[in-house]
Design an enzyme around this catalytic site. Structure first.
Site, mmCIF file in Angstrom:
data_model
loop_
_atom_site.group_PDB
_atom_site.id
_atom_site.type_symbol
_atom_site.label_atom_id
_atom_site.label_comp_id
_atom_site.label_asym_id
_atom_site.label_seq_id
_atom_site.Cartn_x
_atom_site.Cartn_y
_atom_site.Cartn_z
ATOM 1 C CB SER A 139 -0.905 0.029 1.238
ATOM 2 O OG SER A 139 -1.557 1.278 1.373
ATOM 3 C CE1 TYR A 152 -4.416 -2.847 4.733
ATOM 4 C CE2 TYR A 152 -3.878 -0.511 4.633
ATOM 5 C CZ TYR A 152 -4.188 -1.685 3.991
ATOM 6 O OH TYR A 152 -4.267 -1.718 2.620
#
Length: 251
Positions: A139, A152
């Site tokens: 990400s 995360y």
């Protein structure tokens, strides 16, 4: 990575980016195997795209991973591409007295251990195949985190570092190691609201840009990162980390 003529395993391929990428690659002449833990969603993928194969897989379960290795060797011995895409995201307020590590542990199990386990199952097959590739979904938040999703973001930073080491260790094998680093995209990763959030990039727009980069081999350092996210990628180097972090995490 060539984008046709492969045999490709996509984990987390029943929804979001994983499903869109699996279907797009199938349409471009690849043999695609979609793996996921919900049979109903696997059935829907196969019904939508006849020719796509499916495997029931829970990346959190070592026994399921062991079964995956056997299935790949028996049914798909020509596998040459792994897209390790399965992942979860949950907000956490660590400052709250009610916070526990339960969500963080779940994220680590899926986003980190799940990728490692799938790679261990698939690498013995793919690392000697021509035109082999291993892709994992990281990400853009690996570089500058959103503080309300701490574990995360950290899990994606782990993958960024791990993929760099893997790329170096596999340098004498014909395996291209690529890191997918999507921005905020209209999927249901964090819930139904994200799929319609106007601040998020439409899924098809992201997919189109990603496929153009794959086809052109536009992955400097093995990173498939959109141009709009380069400021975050180089925030530390450019001494802009604090300002970008403050913008993303207003006090």
């Amino acid at each position: 990575m060539k984008i046709s003529g492969n045999t490709i395993l996509v984990t987390g391929g029943t929804s979001g980016i994983g499903r869109a990428l699996a279907e797009a690659l199938h349409d471009r002449g690849n043999r695609v195997i979609v793996a996921g833990r919900r049979q109903s969603l696997l059935d829907d993928v196969v019904a939508t795209r006849p020719g796509i194969a499916s495997l029931l897989l829970d990346v959190d379960d070592p026994a399921s991973i062991a079964k995956l290795g056997k299935q790949l060797r028996q049914r798909f011995p020509d596998l040459n591409v792994l897209i390790a895409n399965a992942g979860i995201s949950r907000a956490e307020n660590i400052a709250d007295d009610s916070w526990t590590a339960a969500n963080a542990e779940a994220i680590v199990h899926t986003n980190i251990l799940g990728v490692l386990r799938v790679a261990a199952a698939a690498l013995p097959l793919i690392k000697h195949r021509p035109d082999a590739a291993l892709l994992a979904t990281s990400s853009a938040l690996a570089f500058v985190p959103r503080a309300d999703f701490p574990t995360y973001c950290a899990s994606k930073a782990f993958l960024h570092s791990w993929l760099q080491s893997l790329r170096h260790q596999l340098r004498h094998y014909p395996v291209e190691v690529l890191e997918l680093s999507p921005p905020y995209v209209q999927t249901e990763l964090t819930g139904a609201a994200q799929a319609i959030d106007p601040r998020a990039m439409p899924l098809q727009e992201y997919l189109d840009q990603l496929l153009r980069k794959l086809q052109a081999g536009d992955a400097p350092r093995g990173e498939l990162l959109l141009d709009q996210d380069l400021p975050r990628r180089w925030a530390e180097r450019d001494e802009s980390f604090n300002s970008i972090f403050s913008t993303m995490n207003p006090s």
